[in-house]
Design an enzyme around this catalytic site. Structure first.
Site, mmCIF file in Angstrom:
data_model
loop_
_atom_site.group_PDB
_atom_site.id
_atom_site.type_symbol
_atom_site.label_atom_id
_atom_site.label_comp_id
_atom_site.label_asym_id
_atom_site.label_seq_id
_atom_site.Cartn_x
_atom_site.Cartn_y
_atom_site.Cartn_z
ATOM 1 C CB ALA A 90 -0.835 0.008 1.316
ATOM 2 C CB SER A 117 -1.740 -2.110 -2.775
ATOM 3 O OG SER A 117 -2.790 -1.858 -1.803
ATOM 4 C CE1 TYR A 140 -6.343 -5.920 2.402
ATOM 5 C CE2 TYR A 140 -5.516 -3.891 1.514
ATOM 6 C CZ TYR A 140 -5.110 -5.243 2.394
ATOM 7 O OH TYR A 140 -4.156 -5.305 2.820
ATOM 8 C CB THR A 166 -5.466 -9.249 0.632
ATOM 9 O OG1 THR A 166 -4.579 -9.188 -0.322
ATOM 10 C CG2 THR A 166 -4.788 -9.367 1.937
ATOM 11 N NE ARG A 175 1.384 -2.442 10.623
ATOM 12 C CZ ARG A 175 0.359 -2.517 9.928
ATOM 13 N NH1 ARG A 175 -0.058 -3.901 9.874
ATOM 14 N NH2 ARG A 175 -0.149 -1.613 9.157
ATOM 15 C CE LYS A 238 -0.249 -10.772 -0.467
ATOM 16 N NZ LYS A 238 -0.540 -9.815 0.709
ATOM 17 C CB SER A 260 0.562 -14.712 2.396
ATOM 18 O OG SER A 260 0.986 -13.241 2.960
ATOM 19 C CG HIS A 262 -0.785 -8.873 5.557
ATOM 20 N ND1 HIS A 262 -2.011 -9.028 4.458
ATOM 21 C CD2 HIS A 262 -0.426 -7.541 5.419
ATOM 22 C CE1 HIS A 262 -2.434 -7.702 3.991
ATOM 23 N NE2 HIS A 262 -1.465 -7.034 4.606
ATOM 24 N NE ARG A 265 2.407 -4.586 6.802
ATOM 25 C CZ ARG A 265 2.812 -3.478 7.200
ATOM 26 N NH1 ARG A 265 4.264 -3.419 7.561
ATOM 27 N NH2 ARG A 265 2.673 -2.307 7.146
ATOM 28 N N GLY A 295 9.215 -13.150 4.158
ATOM 29 C CA GLY A 295 10.424 -13.495 4.431
ATOM 30 C C GLY A 295 11.418 -13.975 3.370
HETATM 31 C C1 LIG Z 1 4.315 -1.661 4.073
HETATM 32 C C2 LIG Z 1 3.337 -2.717 3.569
HETATM 33 C C3 LIG Z 1 2.137 -2.640 3.003
HETATM 34 C C4 LIG Z 1 1.504 -3.659 2.521
HETATM 35 N N1 LIG Z 1 0.276 -3.414 1.928
HETATM 36 C C5 LIG Z 1 -0.388 -4.561 1.374
HETATM 37 C C6 LIG Z 1 -1.700 -4.591 0.691
HETATM 38 O O1 LIG Z 1 -2.177 -3.116 0.515
HETATM 39 N N2 LIG Z 1 -2.268 -5.504 0.368
HETATM 40 C C7 LIG Z 1 -1.645 -6.932 0.564
HETATM 41 O O2 LIG Z 1 -2.395 -7.709 0.225
HETATM 42 N N3 LIG Z 1 -0.606 -7.180 1.188
HETATM 43 C C8 LIG Z 1 0.065 -6.053 1.785
HETATM 44 N N4 LIG Z 1 1.128 -5.996 2.504
HETATM 45 C C9 LIG Z 1 1.718 -7.474 2.578
HETATM 46 C C10 LIG Z 1 2.502 -7.829 1.343
HETATM 47 O O3 LIG Z 1 1.955 -8.015 0.342
HETATM 48 C C11 LIG Z 1 3.131 -9.270 1.780
HETATM 49 O O4 LIG Z 1 2.196 -10.214 2.300
HETATM 50 C C12 LIG Z 1 4.486 -9.058 2.838
HETATM 51 O O5 LIG Z 1 4.980 -7.892 2.540
HETATM 52 C C13 LIG Z 1 5.437 -10.091 2.466
HETATM 53 O O6 LIG Z 1 6.362 -10.300 3.407
HETATM 54 P P1 LIG Z 1 7.828 -9.728 3.299
HETATM 55 O O7 LIG Z 1 7.652 -8.062 3.443
HETATM 56 O O8 LIG Z 1 8.600 -10.257 4.435
HETATM 57 O O9 LIG Z 1 8.672 -9.909 1.954
HETATM 58 C C14 LIG Z 1 1.659 -5.164 3.103
HETATM 59 C C15 LIG Z 1 3.172 -5.229 3.357
HETATM 60 C C16 LIG Z 1 3.976 -4.046 3.791
HETATM 61 C C17 LIG Z 1 5.355 -4.419 4.384
#
Ligand SMILES: Cc1cc2nc3c(=O)[nH]c(=O)nc-3n(C[C@H](O)[C@H](O)[C@H](O)COP(=O)(O)O)c2cc1C
Length: 364
Positions: A90, A117, A140, A166, A175, A238, A260, A262, A265, A295
């Site tokens: 995002a 996103s 979303y 997602t 967080r 996802k 995943s 996420h 997060r 990861g």
């Molecule tokens: C700053 C940030 C924003 C994210 N925003 C979205 C999003 O808008 N939609 C979504 O499906 N996943 C979002 N994610 C999750 C990522 O798509 C992904 O699942 C995740 O970053 C993978 O892990 P990694 O950062 O260890 O590679 C976000 C992740 C981060 C770090």
């Protein structure tokens, strides 16, 4: 300290994905950095995503002829040059003035699939028309189905090739690092593809914010049925971690499963995505493509995910760190680095193509 300027060359000491972290930190505000880097609660899952990859050993197979090797894969009727995709992230204008457009340029140079996103800070049409980057759209689901449908139709019209729904973030995760930094979106950074935000119903005395206000509009399996009936694109779910959910999704006819958490997060102490991948891949049993994220920091991680059943992987934080450091150049350099690492692991594992990578190439 104010953020340093974006670089126009790659410093010689950036030779691996993790080297971008230090440079990105210096180029982001405290708020943007905490938003990007943090995980839910105690960040157990965030750390575990990385450690779980490191605890898996490659086997190494010598003397195989790997002539004619390549990293290409064919997916939903398209050929992709390599299996390292850009996960939806995002608000990319938090990290670079050109946001998603800068990212798309870096992705196009390396012919990398980018998943845009729902919370993009650039109109999805502009991203689609800018650089010829292969794109999927991440959805979303919105409270109002008409709003979701309009997003789906816009993505279809603009040539997005798949819809990634997602399902693991019906609520924002808690967080703590982000909370302590007082994170809020700065002026000029907003989810421009969505209509203006209307707040959730206020909670009355004795009511729960979660159950009475937020969750009533969260998506359910019935909404996934609806998406599958409406969308003309392949649908990927996802955020799946339970084999039961993966099985249900396959029976409903999804084209892909995104394994995943996420990026650690949303819900802390979930397992690492790579830890549950073998179980998911067993129940999916070829009925859908499988994508793994969380990861992935090395070409060897990509190899391990493919060996345990993934069709391709997605990366999140690493490419945003590269974007913050050196814009499109950083994104392209990061992807090239990961791809070269993957090619080396493939070569020394006796696997000239992705299809040849299997569990037999790990020391389990
Ligand atoms: C700053 C940030 C924003 C994210 N925003 C979205 C999003 O808008 N939609 C979504 O499906 N996943 C979002 N994610 C999750 C990522 O798509 C992904 O699942 C995740 O970053 C993978 O892990 P990694 O950062 O260890 O590679 C976000 C992740 C981060 C770090």
């Amino acid at each position: 300290m104010s953020p340093k300027p974006v670089l126009h060359t790659i410093p010689p000491d950036i030779v691996a994905a993790k080297d971008y972290a230090v440079y990105a930190r210096e180029r982001l505000t405290d708020m943007a950095w905490e938003y990007l880097d943090s995980g839910a609660a105690d960040e157990v899952t965030l750390r575990r995503n990385i450690e779980a990859f490191q605890s898996i050993s490659l086997k190494g197979r010598m003397l195989e002829d790997v002539g004619g090797g390549h990293t290409r894969l064919s997916l939903f009727g398209h050929v992709y040059e390599h299996p390292v995709f850009l996960a939806p992230v995002a608000y990319q204008k938090l990290f670079h003035a050109e946001g998603e457009l800068a990212c798309a340029l870096g992705a196009s140079v390396t012919q990398t699939l980018m998943v845009l996103s729902t919370l993009s800070t650039t109109p999805l049409e502009d991203v689609a028309r800018a650089h010829g980057t292969p794109l999927w759209f991440q959805l979303y689901l919105q409270r109002d189905r008409a709003v979701s449908l309009e997003l789906i139709r816009r993505a279809e019209r603009e040539g997005y090739r798949a819809l990634v729904v997602t399902v693991d973030a019906p609520l924002a995760g808690i967080r703590n690092r982000e909370q302590r930094a007082g994170f809020r979106l700065p002026d000029g950074v907003s989810p421009v593809n969505l209509p203006p935000f209307t707040p959730h119903a206020p909670v009355g005395a004795g009511q729960s914010l979660v159950f009475d206000s937020l969750m009533p509009s969260a998506p359910t399996w019935a909404d996934i049925e609806w998406v599958l009936a409406e969308a003309r694109l392949p649908v990927v779910l996802k955020g799946i971690l339970a084999p039961e959910d993966a099985d249900r999704a396959c029976r409903m006819g999804v084209a892909g499963i995104g394994v995943s958490n996420h990026g650690g997060r949303v819900l802390d102490t979930l397992p690492a995505a790579i830890e549950v991948l073998p179980e998911i891949s067993e129940v999916v049993n070829g009925r859908a493509a499988i994508f793994l994220d969380g990861g992935v920091r090395r070409g060897s991680d990509v190899f391990k995910a493919l060996a345990l059943g993934a069709t391709a992987v997605m990366i999140g934080r690493p490419y945003i760190q590269a974007l913050a450091t050196a814009g499109p150049l950083g994104v392209a350099h990061l992807i090239r680095t990961l791809r070269e690492e993957l090619e080396i692991v493939m070569a020394v594992s006796g696997t000239p193509t992705l299809a040849r990578i299997s569990r037999a190439h790990l020391r389990l």
